[in-house]
Design a protein around this motif. Structure first.
Motif, PDB file in Angstrom:
ATOM      1  N   CYS A   1      -6.528  -1.318   2.676  1.00 18.70           N
ATOM      2  CA  CYS A   1      -6.916  -2.566   1.945  1.00 18.70           C
ATOM      3  C   CYS A   1      -6.260  -2.760   0.716  1.00 18.70           C
ATOM      4  CB  CYS A   1      -8.470  -2.507   1.391  1.00 18.70           C
ATOM      5  SG  CYS A   1      -9.011  -3.871   0.694  1.00 18.70           S
ATOM      6  N   PRO A   2      -5.421  -3.705   0.737  1.00 21.64           N
ATOM      7  CA  PRO A   2      -4.344  -3.946  -0.397  1.00 21.64           C
ATOM      8  C   PRO A   2      -5.239  -3.919  -1.782  1.00 21.64           C
ATOM      9  CG  PRO A   2      -3.809  -5.518   1.290  1.00 21.64           C
ATOM     10  CD  PRO A   2      -5.202  -4.894   1.745  1.00 21.64           C
TER      11      PRO A   2
ATOM     12  N   ARG B   1      -4.588  -6.992  -8.178  1.00 20.22           N
ATOM     13  CA  ARG B   1      -4.044  -5.657  -7.886  1.00 20.22           C
ATOM     14  C   ARG B   1      -2.515  -5.565  -8.397  1.00 20.22           C
ATOM     15  NH1 ARG B   1      -2.874  -1.327  -3.463  1.00 20.22           N
ATOM     16  NH2 ARG B   1      -0.928  -1.056  -4.572  1.00 20.22           N
TER      17      ARG B   1
ATOM     18  N   GLY C   1      -6.336   1.727  -1.353  1.00 21.18           N
ATOM     19  CA  GLY C   1      -5.301   0.716  -1.505  1.00 21.18           C
ATOM     20  C   GLY C   1      -4.105   1.430  -1.594  1.00 21.18           C
ATOM     21  N   SER C   2      -3.995   2.644  -1.273  1.00 18.85           N
ATOM     22  CA  SER C   2      -2.608   3.524  -1.390  1.00 18.85           C
ATOM     23  C   SER C   2      -2.464   4.611  -0.571  1.00 18.85           C
ATOM     24  CB  SER C   2      -2.816   4.146  -2.999  1.00 18.85           C
ATOM     25  OG  SER C   2      -1.532   4.988  -3.189  1.00 18.85           O
TER      26      SER C   2
ATOM     27  N   ALA D   1      -7.778   2.752   2.580  1.00 20.75           N
ATOM     28  CA  ALA D   1      -6.606   3.239   2.092  1.00 20.75           C
ATOM     29  C   ALA D   1      -5.523   1.805   2.285  1.00 20.75           C
ATOM     30  CB  ALA D   1      -5.810   4.440   2.970  1.00 20.75           C
TER      31      ALA D   1
ATOM     32  N   VAL E   1       1.010  -1.196   0.026  1.00 22.21           N
ATOM     33  CA  VAL E   1      -0.172  -0.059  -0.131  1.00 22.21           C
ATOM     34  C   VAL E   1       0.739   1.186  -0.177  1.00 22.21           C
ATOM     35  CG1 VAL E   1      -1.507   1.505   1.441  1.00 22.21           C
ATOM     36  CG2 VAL E   1      -2.093  -1.237   1.002  1.00 22.21           C
TER      37      VAL E   1
END
Lengths: 270, 423
Positions: free
Chosen positions: B393-394, A231, B69-70, B391, A187
């Motif tokens: 959560c992959p 992902r 995710g970031s 944020a 992340v």
């Protein structure tokens, strides 16, 4: 010395360690127990452990630790013998639980690697596949990892001695990263990491030193490899790199095998 | 000499202005009073709680960019100390550790002894918790202290803890505290009884580089430690929440907040509210989720959900733990408690197997507990709108988006037979 000498009236449970196709790293974890090693050697009668002593006591055994995968006809015969002489059979490590790195042969044409590596592959007498022990005999307990974790090995042995169920997590590596305060590499940095789909047990070692999880402990109980692959692809990971990510020590574990195959380049039918 | 302009003693409810050196003085005074001071620090590319003994350790010039995710930090080189939203770890981990040993026991022949394990902990001072993080602690208070069984380990750490709140001026794209009523101002939460002091001090950071502002600075002429830089208009408008907060303020240079300072604070908070990256429509949300437990959306999210448990680990209100008894070869026994996640099969394992074996049932358990059944159980929402679960959560699953999707396809609210947003 607490060696495998039959002592009349010795009531301690007997422990045997067996090796199949493997590097010995997992069984050496037993000798790495250092401070706990003497206590361990006092608590069990080590009946067969060739990394420690050439002496061996005939079975049956209370506990057998089995390292390595089944790669020859002889292995397939011998693992049945081990099973028959063992009350509790525990597989230790990625080779025994998933076929190991040598399980990569399962993805190649028969004999391809042998021809590339050996001058005279005709002298080899191995199976076309490297398979986990559980495909051959009933396994009572599996200890994952490449190599296994020393703490988990001691946990299994002490739990068996105490007659309780060992505490072995089936959840993701992520939970261990969060518990130790490691900031998520995926992340916060976009680093490819198998942590979200990998079984905890190592203590989340690699992310703590800035490396994505390699998946040494194989798939977690609830691994959704497909979602993770999406992902990683959206982050720009090339398909061949993605396949390699899932094809290491636990390439043969069903969830990893399925995901690797899903991203393999399609060969035109010949 | 510091120009201490206060003519009257500071009282609860007062609004005063301090400079950066004043904030530094507050942190140092807390340490001098025996508090273990923790606050935001930068480590491994994120803002995380860490030991803070002076303003120099705060995330100066650090700003975060968050998305599903970031999470990335930008280092701008400016003087702002609280110019970021929230990082992955909340103060839950300080008061309710991820892993702890509860007791140890040993058998010696016929005798057995049990020793409770207690940490000899100094009282805690949290310096720079966000309003949403304070709200989260208040949710935890209800869970761990408000029921018939009090978690005495949490209680011991929480009691007497000093809380200095940093009101939020730079919410992230993942933030939705305005929807949950927990921010960006420190007084926004209503989830605590009015008799209790919610915070000791709350600061709003104002970075104003206009020349001339320095004349108004309470730092003018003050002794400033060498490691503390002070910008011309860099100041904090402090809301006093408790007597001990007031007494602490007496130790640093401060002036009554001017009308301009109060307006500046209001401006910071209004801009923050306007910049909120997300929103969650909470109107009737609890019953809405309760009547949509068979929504196809749960199957949809299950395709994306990793079941990795990250959302529960970063959530500042998730409180589930598991307890393991560990034996060793010498006869010693230890009971350990550690965070547990409803995304683990072991979490719902009962006789015969796990109750929630599908990812859909696990995500639904987590989301409906946060937004629906938490109200039944504890009288509040379990969500404070910090956005961490989005944020960190992959795969970037967004609880506000999932709730909105379920609302859009609500079995009851939509016109009969017509479901909007049906997939």
């Amino acid at each position: 010395m607490t060696g495998p000498e039959p002592v009349p009236g010795d009531a301690r449970p007997s422990l045997a360690v067996w090796k199949f196709a493997s590097c010995d790293g997992c069984q050496l974890t037993l000798l790495d127990c250092e401070e706990e090693l003497l206590a361990l050697a006092g608590a069990v009668r080590i009946a067969h452990f060739t990394e420690m002593s050439r002496a061996s006591i005939a079975g049956p055994y209370d506990v057998s630790l089995v390292e390595g995968s089944i790669t020859t006809e002889e292995d397939a015969r011998r693992i049945r013998e081990v099973r028959e002489s063992s009350r509790t059979l525990v597989t230790i490590g990625a080779c025994a639980t998933a076929g190991g790195i040598q399980g990569l042969r399962n993805f190649a044409a028969s004999g391809e690697y042998a021809r590339a590596v050996y001058a005279h592959p005709e002298y080899l007498a191995s199976l076309d596949t490297s398979t986990p022990v559980e495909q051959h005999v009933h396994v009572d307990l599996a200890l994952h990892g490449c190599p296994i974790d020393r703490g988990q090995l001691l946990e299994v042995v002490t739990a068996l001695l105490a007659g309780r169920r060992p505490v072995l997590p089936g959840h993701s590596v992520c939970e261990q990263c969060k518990a130790r305060g490691t900031v998520c590499l995926l992340v916060a940095g976009g680093t490819p990491c198998l942590g979200p789909v990998t079984r905890a047990g190592c203590g989340a070692l690699c992310p703590a030193v800035d490396r994505g999880c390699f998946g040494c402990f194989g798939p977690a109980d609830t691994a959704n490899t497909e979602a993770l692959a999406r992902r990683l692809i959206s982050d720009g990971l090339a398909t061949d790199a993605l396949v390699r990510l899932f094809r290491t020590f636990n390439a043969g574990a069903p969830a990893f095998e399925k995901e690797g195959r899903a991203h393999e380049p399609r060969h035109p039918a010949s | 000499m510091p120009r201490v302009a206060a003519v009257d003693p500071v009282r609860v409810g007062d609004s005063v202005t301090i400079g950066v050196s004043g904030l530094d003085g507050l942190v140092r005074e807390l340490a001098a009073r025996g508090y273990k001071t923790v606050g935001p620090t930068v480590r491994d590319g994120a803002v995380v709680p860490g030991p803070v003994s002076s303003v120099a350790q705060l995330p100066r010039g650090v700003h975060d960019e968050q998305a599903p995710g970031s999470y990335r930090l930008r280092h701008e080189g400016d003087d702002e100390l609280f110019g970021w939203a929230v990082g992955p770890a909340s103060y839950k981990g300080v008061l309710f550790p991820a892993e702890e040993t509860l007791w140890r026991a040993r058998r010696d022949g016929q005798d057995a002894g049990v020793d409770e394990v207690r940490d000899a902990r100094r009282p805690l001072a949290i310096v720079g918790a966000r309003p949403c993080e304070l709200a989260a602690l208040e949710v935890l208070d209800r869970v761990l202290l408000g029921g018939p069984v009090v978690d005495d380990r949490y209680a011991a750490r929480r009691e007497g803890a000093f809380v200095l709140v940093a009101e939020c001026g730079k919410p992230a794209a993942t933030c939705f505290c305005t929807s949950m009523g927990t921010g960006p101002a420190a007084a926004a939460s209503a989830s605590v009884s009015p008799s209790e002091s919610r915070f000791d001090l709350a600061i709003a950071e104002i970075v104003d580089d206009e020349p001339g502002a320095s004349d108004e600075r309470p730092d003018a002429g003050a002794q400033v430690s060498r490691d503390v830089r002070v910008g011309p208009g860099h100041r904090f408008v402090v809301t006093v929440g408790s007597e001990r907060g007031a007494s602490l303020l007496e130790h640093v240079a401060h002036v009554e907040a001017s009308a301009a300072d109060r307006a500046a604070r209001a401006g910071v908070l209004a801009r923050a509210a306007a910049q909120m990256g997300r929103s969650l429509d909470t109107d009737g949300l609890a019953p809405l989720l309760a009547r949509n437990i068979d929504s196809p959306r749960w199957q949809d999210v299950a395709q994306r959900c990793l079941s990795c448990g990250n959302c529960t680990m970063v959530c500042p209100t998730c409180f589930c733990t598991d307890v393991d008894d560990v034996t060793d070869l010498t006869g010693a026994v230890e009971r350990r408690r550690h965070w547990a996640s409803c995304f683990d099969l072991a979490h719902s394992f009962m006789h015969g197997g796990p109750v929630r074996s599908s990812a859909a049932s696990r995500y639904r358990q987590w989301a409906t507990h946060k937004l629906s059944t938490w109200h039944d159980q504890f009288g509040t929402s379990g969500c404070v709108g910090c956005g961490r679960c989005i944020a960190w959560c992959p795969v970037g699953i967004d609880i506000t988006e999932e709730a909105a999707a379920i609302r859009a396809s609500d079995v009851e609210a939509a016109g009969a037979g017509q479901t909007r947003g049906e997939r």
